[in-house]
Scaffold this motif. Structure first.
Motif, short mmCIF file in Angstrom:
data_model
loop_
_atom_site.label_atom_id
_atom_site.label_comp_id
_atom_site.label_asym_id
_atom_site.label_seq_id
_atom_site.Cartn_x
_atom_site.Cartn_y
_atom_site.Cartn_z
N THR A 134 1.74 -18.05 -25.89
CA THR A 134 0.38 -18.42 -25.48
C THR A 134 -0.69 -17.63 -26.23
OG1 THR A 134 0.39 -16.76 -23.70
CG2 THR A 134 1.17 -18.99 -23.14
N LEU A 135 -0.28 -16.69 -27.08
CA LEU A 135 -1.26 -15.82 -27.73
C LEU A 135 -2.20 -16.60 -28.65
CD1 LEU A 135 0.80 -12.61 -28.58
CD2 LEU A 135 -0.34 -13.27 -26.46
N GLY A 136 -1.73 -17.72 -29.17
CA GLY A 136 -2.57 -18.52 -30.04
C GLY A 136 -3.72 -19.20 -29.33
N LYS A 137 -3.64 -19.27 -28.00
CA LYS A 137 -4.69 -19.92 -27.22
C LYS A 137 -5.62 -18.92 -26.52
CE LYS A 137 -2.06 -24.14 -26.40
NZ LYS A 137 -1.53 -25.08 -25.38
N LEU A 138 -5.40 -17.64 -26.77
CA LEU A 138 -6.27 -16.64 -26.15
C LEU A 138 -7.70 -16.77 -26.67
CD1 LEU A 138 -4.04 -13.42 -26.22
CD2 LEU A 138 -4.72 -14.74 -24.19
N GLN A 139 -8.64 -16.45 -25.78
CA GLN A 139 -10.05 -16.46 -26.14
C GLN A 139 -10.65 -15.09 -25.85
OE1 GLN A 139 -11.51 -19.12 -27.60
NE2 GLN A 139 -9.58 -20.27 -27.47
N GLN A 140 -11.76 -14.79 -26.51
CA GLN A 140 -12.46 -13.54 -26.24
C GLN A 140 -12.80 -13.45 -24.75
OE1 GLN A 140 -15.80 -12.88 -28.82
NE2 GLN A 140 -16.73 -11.37 -27.47
N GLY A 141 -12.50 -12.29 -24.15
CA GLY A 141 -12.76 -12.08 -22.74
C GLY A 141 -11.59 -12.36 -21.83
#
Length: 207
Positions: A71-78
């Motif tokens: 899921t790291l590819g879908k992480l967003q800032q914050g």
């Protein structure tokens, strides 16, 4: 190696998406000066290598394959993530040994909240379901959990308030379930070896 005992939640401060990798700057709840470049830290269960240290912030380079399978590819800032520093010799194994090598992404199928317990059901890719057993171990976003129940398409776990407080599962439980969230899944390695070995022997005998 990791123990599956999440040490807390960290926040994604910045994401620099480069060709072939993403560079994550992660802000931790305490000073990380004792962490060295090259050390291993599990971020939502995925083993990453520290590339820079600045006070309470650690930087990581995440390669394309890791971005694809987790899921790291879908992480967003914050966004908030679970973290655990690699275990040291002599550390208590309070959960079960995890490698930090993610097998697949599972999705949240249902959440049932009660005053003192939360049950979260996950849908698991079919190829991994043979490795999941009632009361067996499983790694979800880096947390060592016990399989509470098997379902037709996966499993569910029961979480106490302390687990919800220390991890990002509290956010999962409160999220809008019309948009299922993904979680990183690591199958127990010993279970996988046993299942694969038994299947291979049976095929040889019946073959």
């Amino acid at each position: 190696m990791f123990t599956g005992i999440v040490q807390g939640k960290a926040r994604i401060k910045t994401i620099d998406r480069l060709e072939g990798l993403s560079r994550l700057l992660v802000e931790f709840p305490s000073d990380q000066s004792a962490t060295r470049c090259g050390a291993s830290v599990a971020i939502d269960g995925a083993c990453l290598t520290v590339t820079a240290v600045d006070g309470s912030e650690l930087a990581f380079d995440v390669m394309q394959e890791t971005l694809r399978i987790t899921t790291l590819g879908k992480l967003q800032q914050g966004d908030w993530v679970n973290f655990e520093h690699a275990a040291r010799l002599g550390d208590e194994i309070g959960g079960h040994l995890l490698s930090g090598h993610i097998h697949a992404v599972a999705t949240v199928a249902a959440v049932t909240n009660t005053p003192n317990n939360t049950n979260i059901a996950f849908t698991v890719p079919e190829a991994l379901r043979a490795y999941i057993f009632h009361k067996g171990y499983i790694g979800v976003n880096g947390a060592s959990l016990t399989v509470g129940h098997l379902t037709p398409d996966g499993f569910s776990v029961d979480l106490i308030p302390e687990t919800l407080r220390m991890t990002t599962f509290g956010e999962l439980a409160a999220a809008d379930q019309s948009q299922p969230a993904g979680v990183n899944l690591e199958i127990d390695s010993q279970t996988q070896v046993i299942v694969d070995t038994v299947e291979r022997i049976l095929k040889q005998k019946l073959g």
